[in-house]
Design an enzyme around this catalytic site. Structure first.
Site, mmCIF file in Angstrom:
data_model
loop_
_atom_site.group_PDB
_atom_site.id
_atom_site.type_symbol
_atom_site.label_atom_id
_atom_site.label_comp_id
_atom_site.label_asym_id
_atom_site.label_seq_id
_atom_site.Cartn_x
_atom_site.Cartn_y
_atom_site.Cartn_z
ATOM 1 N N PRO A 91 36.819 33.953 39.923
ATOM 2 C CA PRO A 91 37.206 35.217 39.223
ATOM 3 C C PRO A 91 37.172 34.308 38.181
ATOM 4 C CG PRO A 91 38.914 34.242 40.730
ATOM 5 C CD PRO A 91 37.620 33.629 40.945
ATOM 6 N N MET A 92 36.172 35.789 37.120
ATOM 7 C CA MET A 92 35.929 35.213 36.402
ATOM 8 C C MET A 92 36.068 36.657 35.099
ATOM 9 S SD MET A 92 32.558 32.880 36.192
ATOM 10 C CE MET A 92 31.979 33.859 37.658
ATOM 11 N N CYS A 109 45.065 30.183 35.152
ATOM 12 C CA CYS A 109 44.510 30.410 33.657
ATOM 13 C C CYS A 109 45.999 30.258 33.148
ATOM 14 C CB CYS A 109 43.962 32.308 33.889
ATOM 15 S SG CYS A 109 44.387 33.036 32.400
ATOM 16 N N LYS A 115 44.764 30.264 43.976
ATOM 17 C CA LYS A 115 44.335 29.218 42.232
ATOM 18 C C LYS A 115 45.095 29.080 41.996
ATOM 19 C CE LYS A 115 39.301 29.752 40.229
ATOM 20 N NZ LYS A 115 39.544 28.662 39.083
ATOM 21 N N ASN A 167 37.416 23.750 42.262
ATOM 22 C CA ASN A 167 35.913 24.917 41.941
ATOM 23 C C ASN A 167 35.891 23.821 40.347
ATOM 24 O OD1 ASN A 167 37.750 27.178 38.897
ATOM 25 N ND2 ASN A 167 35.758 27.470 39.712
ATOM 26 N N GLY A 190 33.362 22.860 37.405
ATOM 27 C CA GLY A 190 31.508 22.063 36.464
ATOM 28 C C GLY A 190 31.132 22.353 38.043
ATOM 29 N N GLY A 244 31.215 28.701 39.160
ATOM 30 C CA GLY A 244 31.570 30.333 38.662
ATOM 31 C C GLY A 244 30.946 30.127 37.372
#
Length: 327
Positions: free
Chosen positions: A11-12, A93, A132, A205, A207, A227
């Site tokens: 999710p971005m 986040c 996450k 998640n 890199g 990502g």
């Protein structure tokens, strides 16, 4: 669980909107796609439909930002009614805006509250509720801190699946962008979580830049979430079904993906969507290939113009050397 987290696109915020997800689905039928983070406040009080998506996107997971168990449960019910395949709670986040709303990475410091949130959602839906998270926050970055968080949310909340961004988050002093780049990656810590919690589904998640790297992680873990690389170099997804999921379906050519995207663009244009809102997700399709710069430039310079339509994409495609369209 009816879908697999073996490979997913993260999710971005501002990137993985419904147009992006439709485009990514054309590249891979199996990859699990995530929405941008949507706050419970936006869903409950906001104007507009924050849960809209295309049926073609399945399997698709909805990521929530929030920390009020009652609100999360209400939104989870709405998500299940709308047909989402999974609900994911953002505990990763680090932005100030997110912290002020008391959600995101700062919740790592409140594992009991996260467990309560997960339990509240699981009580009202049948679809998976996942989390996450990061490997730590600020100076709370010991392995014991991470294991306590995972254990609490799994045992008290009933969470069975975690995606671990293998960096810690600094809650102050670094921007969200810097928090994705400066804290060092620690993949072995995620591997150790899987060894210590073998009954849980654990994905990593952070890199990951190739399917080869993803395969290495899959020797230790249940899933890999990609990502920025999947967004900036989307053709990476074209071989996921074959290399990661073992399917024998043919790999699509880039030109085929563009032609399959055209009816969607045409439909959205007829409904008032601006061309640039869709084509911005396609800019990286020819990354590292002859003509890639001309492709990006033509779309970037023309897609925002009033009345811009399919001809902009067709003209941009004509900038790619003919022999490259066969790959």
């Amino acid at each position: 669980m009816t879908h697999s987290c073996r490979l997913s696109v993260a999710p971005m915020l501002d990137w993985t909107d419904r147009h992006c997800r439709y485009f990514h689905r054309l590249l891979s039928a199996q990859t699990l796609l995530y929405t941008e983070m949507v706050t419970t406040g936006a869903i409950i009080h906001g104007r507009g439909d924050f849960l809209a998506y295309n049926q073609e996107e399945h399997p698709v997971a909805l990521q929530f930002g929030g920390s009020n168990p009652k609100d999360l449960a209400h939104c989870a019910k709405l998500a299940q009614e709308r047909g989402y395949d999974e609900i994911n709670l953002n505990v990763g986040c680090p932005s100030d805006r997110v912290q002020n709303g008391r959600f995101g990475a700062c919740l790592m410091g409140e594992p009991d509250l996260v467990a309560e949130c997960v339990a509240a959602m699981r009580a009202v839906v049948d679809i998976p509720v996942t989390v996450k998270t990061r490997i730590g926050i600020d100076d709370q970055d010991s392995y014991e801190f991470l294991t306590q968080f995972i254990a609490t949310v799994a045992e008290k909340g009933g969470c069975e699946q975690f995606t671990i961004h293998a960096r810690k988050a600094w809650l102050s002093g670094l921007s969200p962008k810097e928090n994705r780049e400066i804290p060092p990656l620690d993949y072995p810590r995620a591997y150790q979580i899987k060894r210590d919690f073998p009954h849980l589904t654990i994905a990593v998640n952070g890199g990951v830049k190739s399917l080869e790297e993803a395969k290495l992680h899959l020797q230790h873990l249940d899933g890999v979430m990609i990502g920025r690389e999947a967004y900036q170099n989307p053709y990476l997804l074209a071989e996921v079904d074959q290399q990661i999921f073992g399917l024998e379906t043919p790999v699509k050519k880039r030109s085929q993906v563009i032609h399959e995207m055209m009816p969607y663009i045409e439909r959205e244009l007829s409904q008032g969507t601006h061309l640039g809102h869709m084509t911005r997700h396609m800019l990286g399709l020819f990354q590292n290939m002859p003509g890639a710069r001309q492709w990006r430039r033509h779309i970037s310079e023309n897609a925002h113009k009033p009345g811009a339509g399919l001809e902009v994409v067709e003209q941009a495609l004509a900038k790619i050397p003919y022999q490259e369209l066969g790959v």
